[in-house]
Design a protein around this motif. Sequence first.
Motif, mmCIF file in Angstrom:
data_model
loop_
_atom_site.group_PDB
_atom_site.id
_atom_site.type_symbol
_atom_site.label_atom_id
_atom_site.label_comp_id
_atom_site.label_asym_id
_atom_site.label_seq_id
_atom_site.Cartn_x
_atom_site.Cartn_y
_atom_site.Cartn_z
ATOM 1 N N LEU A 2 0.844 -1.195 0.000
ATOM 2 C CA LEU A 2 0.000 0.000 0.000
ATOM 3 C C LEU A 2 0.879 1.245 0.000
ATOM 4 C CD1 LEU A 2 -2.743 1.530 0.461
ATOM 5 C CD2 LEU A 2 -2.301 1.257 2.918
ATOM 6 N N THR A 3 0.600 2.150 -0.927
ATOM 7 C CA THR A 3 1.319 3.423 -0.983
ATOM 8 C C THR A 3 0.307 4.566 -1.013
ATOM 9 O OG1 THR A 3 3.147 2.426 -2.225
ATOM 10 C CG2 THR A 3 2.990 4.823 -2.236
ATOM 11 N N ILE A 4 0.322 5.388 0.023
ATOM 12 C CA ILE A 4 -0.531 6.580 0.088
ATOM 13 C C ILE A 4 0.374 7.797 -0.050
ATOM 14 C CG2 ILE A 4 -2.083 7.938 1.539
ATOM 15 C CD1 ILE A 4 -3.098 5.393 2.750
ATOM 16 N N ASP A 5 0.069 8.627 -1.041
ATOM 17 C CA ASP A 5 0.951 9.751 -1.353
ATOM 18 C C ASP A 5 0.162 11.058 -1.383
ATOM 19 O OD1 ASP A 5 3.336 11.086 -2.116
ATOM 20 O OD2 ASP A 5 2.765 10.959 -4.228
ATOM 21 N N GLN A 6 0.456 11.931 -0.420
ATOM 22 C CA GLN A 6 -0.119 13.286 -0.371
ATOM 23 C C GLN A 6 -1.657 13.258 -0.467
ATOM 24 O OE1 GLN A 6 1.849 16.268 0.047
ATOM 25 N NE2 GLN A 6 3.252 14.643 0.654
ATOM 26 N N LEU A 7 -2.263 12.344 0.282
ATOM 27 C CA LEU A 7 -3.720 12.183 0.237
ATOM 28 C C LEU A 7 -4.419 13.332 0.960
ATOM 29 C CD1 LEU A 7 -6.287 10.491 -0.357
ATOM 30 C CD2 LEU A 7 -5.871 9.311 1.818
ATOM 31 N N GLY A 9 -8.441 14.420 1.591
ATOM 32 C CA GLY A 9 -9.782 13.898 1.379
ATOM 33 C C GLY A 9 -10.670 14.075 2.588
ATOM 34 N N GLY A 10 -11.930 13.671 2.424
ATOM 35 C CA GLY A 10 -12.911 13.786 3.488
ATOM 36 C C GLY A 10 -14.304 13.570 2.944
ATOM 37 N N TYR A 11 -15.300 14.089 3.656
ATOM 38 C CA TYR A 11 -16.692 13.795 3.352
ATOM 39 C C TYR A 11 -17.420 14.961 2.685
ATOM 40 C CZ TYR A 11 -15.690 9.996 6.570
ATOM 41 O OH TYR A 11 -15.127 8.898 7.179
ATOM 42 N N SER A 12 -16.840 16.159 2.732
ATOM 43 C CA SER A 12 -17.494 17.324 2.127
ATOM 44 C C SER A 12 -16.421 18.165 1.459
ATOM 45 C CB SER A 12 -18.239 18.122 3.201
ATOM 46 O OG SER A 12 -17.334 18.624 4.159
ATOM 47 N N GLN A 13 -16.658 19.420 1.310
ATOM 48 C CA GLN A 13 -15.672 20.283 0.666
ATOM 49 C C GLN A 13 -14.491 20.614 1.588
ATOM 50 O OE1 GLN A 13 -15.896 20.990 -2.614
ATOM 51 N NE2 GLN A 13 -17.638 19.599 -2.460
ATOM 52 N N VAL A 14 -14.687 20.421 2.883
ATOM 53 C CA VAL A 14 -13.608 20.698 3.842
ATOM 54 C C VAL A 14 -12.827 19.408 4.078
ATOM 55 C CG1 VAL A 14 -13.045 21.504 6.159
ATOM 56 C CG2 VAL A 14 -15.017 22.463 4.949
ATOM 57 N N ILE A 20 -1.656 13.303 3.672
ATOM 58 C CA ILE A 20 -1.178 12.102 4.359
ATOM 59 C C ILE A 20 -0.351 11.249 3.395
ATOM 60 C CG2 ILE A 20 -1.987 9.852 5.190
ATOM 61 C CD1 ILE A 20 -4.074 11.216 6.776
ATOM 62 N N SER A 21 0.805 10.790 3.870
ATOM 63 C CA SER A 21 1.658 9.892 3.088
ATOM 64 C C SER A 21 2.231 8.815 4.003
ATOM 65 C CB SER A 21 2.818 10.652 2.433
ATOM 66 O OG SER A 21 2.365 11.619 1.519
ATOM 67 N N THR A 42 -11.555 7.807 8.189
ATOM 68 C CA THR A 42 -11.574 8.487 6.896
ATOM 69 C C THR A 42 -10.484 7.930 5.992
ATOM 70 O OG1 THR A 42 -12.335 10.483 8.036
ATOM 71 C CG2 THR A 42 -11.570 10.742 5.775
ATOM 72 N N THR A 43 -9.305 7.681 6.557
ATOM 73 C CA THR A 43 -8.214 7.077 5.789
ATOM 74 C C THR A 43 -8.616 5.711 5.261
ATOM 75 O OG1 THR A 43 -6.558 8.254 7.111
ATOM 76 C CG2 THR A 43 -5.805 6.318 5.893
ATOM 77 N N ILE A 44 -9.189 4.892 6.138
ATOM 78 C CA ILE A 44 -9.608 3.547 5.738
ATOM 79 C C ILE A 44 -10.686 3.618 4.663
ATOM 80 C CG2 ILE A 44 -10.878 1.514 6.556
ATOM 81 C CD1 ILE A 44 -9.263 1.727 9.159
ATOM 82 N N ASN A 45 -11.641 4.522 4.816
ATOM 83 C CA ASN A 45 -12.710 4.635 3.823
ATOM 84 C C ASN A 45 -12.188 5.054 2.453
ATOM 85 O OD1 ASN A 45 -14.810 3.795 5.469
ATOM 86 N ND2 ASN A 45 -15.244 5.856 6.225
#
Length: 245
Positions: A2-7, A9-14, A20-21, A42-45
């Motif tokens: 698993l590689t997460i790079d500069q993630l 994100g979220g549930y709305s516009q905020v 996150i990396s 949120t990361t898992i989703n």
Amino acid sequence: MLTIDQLVGGYSQVPVLKNISFQVQPGELVGLIGLNGAGKSTTINHIIGLLQPFSGSIQVNGATLANDPLTYKKAIAYVPETPVLYEELTLREHLQLTINAYQLDPSSAWQRAKELLKTFRLENKLDWFPVDFSKGMKQKVMICMAFMTEAKLLVIDEPFYGLDPLAVHDLLTIIDQKKAQGVAILMSTHVLDTAQRYCDRFVLLADGQVQALGSLQDLQALSGHQGESLDEIYLQLAQGDHHAN
């Protein structure tokens, strides 16, 4: 892996997650830890595809949900914090559904399933429905469904709640077996004493950001106190973040 790079994100516009990396390597168990609201769920989703990143990328063995969704989805198995079962399907039918969804070879998949069922003392309950299961038994069903796959990444969310001590031991044993097979495992948990004993590395989230990353020795060096437990380090870092806010 698993590689997460500069993630972001979220549930709305905020955004909840802010750049996150981190990585989870094959054969590695990484603990995802942090206070409630830190961004673990949120990361898992995002990893399992329930949320779309605002920016940044998530790759599993080079595949992304955008460029190769089938390969990406087949590479991941997920154990949610709260079991999600179909009330009208028996345990046997849940296992068959997993085989169909992951396009597994039925013979070898059923062999793996039967070994897991025996481990978790469910082998005589194949014709039971979810209504017949306790919370802990439902959790064991979810574990069996995830671990019977050939997924290269296991995402496990708070797996210890609802499990009796014997089942916790059994789960940690099969996690070790998966690691030996080269499976990458990301586990979110608040049970820090167990995480300290079994996780190879940790990702500590705070306010949607990676506050600390590395082995227990790395976190001890960051906190400036060698020999401290993960629980003590966690409280220091978390309280520092809380006071900063």
